[in-house]
Each structure stands twice: as structure tokens, then as C-alpha cells.
Scaffold this active site. Sequence first.
Site, short mmCIF file in Angstrom:
data_model
loop_
_atom_site.label_atom_id
_atom_site.label_comp_id
_atom_site.label_asym_id
_atom_site.label_seq_id
_atom_site.Cartn_x
_atom_site.Cartn_y
_atom_site.Cartn_z
N GLY A 10 -4.21 -14.53 7.78
CA GLY A 10 -4.89 -13.52 6.96
C GLY A 10 -6.25 -14.01 6.52
O GLY A 10 -6.41 -15.19 6.23
N ILE A 126 -4.91 -16.96 0.18
CA ILE A 126 -4.99 -16.41 -1.18
C ILE A 126 -3.69 -16.69 -1.92
O ILE A 126 -3.65 -16.64 -3.14
CB ILE A 126 -5.30 -14.90 -1.19
CG1 ILE A 126 -4.18 -14.09 -0.54
CG2 ILE A 126 -6.64 -14.61 -0.55
CD1 ILE A 126 -4.24 -12.62 -0.89
N ASP A 127 -2.60 -16.97 -1.17
CA ASP A 127 -1.28 -17.15 -1.79
C ASP A 127 -1.13 -18.48 -2.54
O ASP A 127 -0.21 -18.63 -3.34
CB ASP A 127 -0.18 -17.07 -0.73
CG ASP A 127 -0.12 -15.71 -0.05
OD1 ASP A 127 -0.68 -14.76 -0.61
OD2 ASP A 127 0.48 -15.62 1.03
N ARG A 162 2.64 5.30 -20.46
CA ARG A 162 3.48 5.16 -19.25
C ARG A 162 3.47 3.70 -18.78
O ARG A 162 2.54 2.94 -19.09
CB ARG A 162 2.97 6.08 -18.13
CG ARG A 162 1.54 5.86 -17.73
CD ARG A 162 1.19 6.49 -16.37
NE ARG A 162 1.16 7.93 -16.33
CZ ARG A 162 0.10 8.66 -15.96
NH1 ARG A 162 -1.06 8.07 -15.64
NH2 ARG A 162 0.17 9.96 -15.90
N MET A 169 0.00 -9.49 -3.75
CA MET A 169 0.47 -10.21 -2.57
C MET A 169 1.24 -11.46 -2.97
O MET A 169 1.10 -11.95 -4.09
CB MET A 169 -0.69 -10.53 -1.64
CG MET A 169 -1.12 -9.34 -0.82
SD MET A 169 -2.34 -9.77 0.42
CE MET A 169 -2.40 -8.24 1.36
N GLY A 170 2.01 -11.98 -2.05
CA GLY A 170 2.83 -13.15 -2.31
C GLY A 170 4.19 -12.92 -1.71
O GLY A 170 5.05 -12.29 -2.30
N GLU A 221 4.92 -8.97 -3.96
CA GLU A 221 5.50 -8.14 -2.91
C GLU A 221 6.86 -8.67 -2.43
O GLU A 221 7.71 -7.92 -1.97
CB GLU A 221 4.54 -8.02 -1.72
CG GLU A 221 4.22 -9.38 -1.09
CD GLU A 221 3.18 -9.34 0.00
OE1 GLU A 221 2.91 -8.26 0.55
OE2 GLU A 221 2.65 -10.42 0.33
N HIS A 271 -4.87 -5.34 0.25
CA HIS A 271 -5.96 -6.13 0.82
C HIS A 271 -7.21 -6.17 -0.04
O HIS A 271 -8.14 -6.92 0.27
CB HIS A 271 -6.26 -5.63 2.24
CG HIS A 271 -5.10 -5.86 3.15
ND1 HIS A 271 -4.05 -4.97 3.25
CD2 HIS A 271 -4.79 -6.90 3.95
CE1 HIS A 271 -3.15 -5.45 4.10
NE2 HIS A 271 -3.58 -6.62 4.53
#
Length: 341
Positions: A10, A126-127, A162, A169-170, A221, A271
Site C-alpha cells: 500500500g 501507515i499501520d 447521534r 485502517m488496521g 477495520e 484511503h
Amino acid sequence: MRIGILTGGGDCPGLNAVIRAVVRKGLGEHGDEVVGFRDGWRGLLEDDAVPLDLASVRGILPRGGTVLGTSRTNPYGVDGGPERVLETLQRHRIDALVPIGGEDTLGVAARLGEAGVRVVGVPKTIDNDLNGTDYTFGFDTAVGVAMEAVDRLHTTGDSHHRTLVVEVMGRHAGWIALHAGMAGGATVILVPENPFDVDAVVEHCRHRFASGFSPIVVVSEGAAPKQGALTTSTGQLDAFGHVRLGGIGAALAALIEERTGREARAVVLGHLQRGGTPSQFDRVLATRFGLAAVDAVHDGQSGVMVALRGTDIVRVPLAEATAQLKLVPVERYAEAEVFFG
Ligand code: F6P
């Protein structure tokens, strides 16, 4: 020397800063020649190469993405793949290869290293889940994007009374959720390392409503409930066998709406977290990694990855860095839990 360079997996803010640093230091200080391979390992499989000179890296430092392109191509998943990679390296008379990537790209690098290719890896994702380095570049930028989203969602959520569920991400590691949730003051943070209790999540949301404010739930995720299942897989696999995830945010929002009796909405950052210009932290880290990779190549190193330990750039064995993922430890999650509800 002739140095090959590629970006795989990625994309991630800061990739161009590494490429620029390798070219500037390699050419400028050592008189090296640098060859870029396009779209990760695909460039080596299909001999898609481009010479990189000083002019080709001008102006790319603040640019997101990668000027070399990327892909999730796995040469070990292709018939005769590793042999084709070796042929391409020989054809271009590459003395050392600098692959920039995460666990998959660097896993291939480690195997090629064992097969005799001189490799010096650079960690990116990025993770932030690569072992052996305190941080990977790209993570700081992604957390910044996610934190800003959480900040913005607080005001709209409070106005409409609400729940807002933010899916970040992850896949296996919850670093983005943990940091963005902590920095943004989330009501609950859910990470893959810690299967969550649905009743507890609902209770935290009720408690937040009772305080006069609206809940923000930050969920990776890859997070999953302890009991039962909330469908989060699209069923599609990439070349490294990873399932494409998605859907936990929407499933959770529906469940929270039903159980609290208050409206809930889901926002998937996707993304957005990977795109755009790198933060100053990521630009500096990526630049230092690029410089250190050239040093390692000229010191005759192979089978290593440059890494951040504290404030120092060090070298760690590629095999160690790719043996297992760096997950969120229990004590780090416990720090975040203090603020739940
Ligand atoms: O590995 C980085 C990452 O951004 C993961 O967090 C995410 O699961 C995956 O890539 C998404 O990949 P793609 O863009 O190929 O769908």
C-alpha cells in the site's frame, strides 16, 4: 555502485522522501547510479525500470504516494518469479537493492537476501505494525488525518445527538485507532488485538449520551466482537493472501443505534488516511531512513532493515523485522481505556 530501489504494498506518505534521499546521497556523496523499478516487485518481474537522476527527484519531498508506483505483486506467488527477479537485477548490474515496504514487501526482500541478493530494506506502512522499529513513516500522517476527522465528528455528533462510528485502517494492528482515538478523545476505541464486548460498547455510548455529549467510536477495520460475528470481510484476497476488509463501522453503527435507541452513523476514512502530503515527522523519518539505507549499502550490509529506536536510526535483521507483526500491547490499550465512556 548501482543501487536498485522499489516501493511495494500500500502506498504511504513519505515514500518519495526516501527515494529522494537515496538518490541525493547515493549520487551526491558516492557517485552511485540509482535505478528505480516501477510498481514494486512487478518492475523486477517484468523489467520495468527507470534511471533516477537528481532532476527526477526534484520537488518530490512533500508529494504523497510514490513516483515509482506500487503494487502488491508477490514474485514468490508467480511461476519462475524469483528467477525472473534475479535475471532483471543482473541485466541492470544492480549491486544492492533497497526495497521500501511493509511486512509483505520486506518478507520478499528477506527471502531474496537469503538467496544471495544484497538487500537493505526500508520500513513503511501507515499501520505502524512492522517489528523492529519504533515507528514506520506514514503512520504519523495517517493518525493526523484520523484525529482531524474525530475532532470534526465531535461537533456534528453533539449537534445531532447521534453516535458516530469512525472506521480506520488496521488489519491486524490497532495503532491508528489507538493513537487517533486517544488524540481525538474517543468514547471507545476498538482494535483487532482485543476482541470487544458489544454490551460494554453500548454501555459506554449510553454513558456518553447521559453526560450531555454524543459518543464517538473509533474502530479498526480488523476489530471483531468477542461474541458472534459482525461481517467485515469482502471475501477478496490479495497476492499475499490477505482478506480485503470492510464493513465493521456500518455493522457497529446499526447495532449501537438499535441498542441505544438513538441514531448512529458510520464514517469510513479508508484511503484518505494514505493519501496526500506527509507530516513533518514522516518527511524527516523517511529522509533519515533513505540516508541510512545508502550508508548500510556502502558499509557492505545485506539482509538488514533500517529502523528507528528512540531517536536513533539503527539496523536490524530483515528476518527479525518480518518474523511477526508489532501489535498494540495490553498496557497501551489499558491507557486508552481510562477515557472510555
Ligand atoms: O497495509 C496498509 C493498508 O493501508 C492496511 O491498513 C489496509 O488494510 C490495506 O492497506 C488496504 O489495502 P488496499 O489499498 O490494497 O485495499
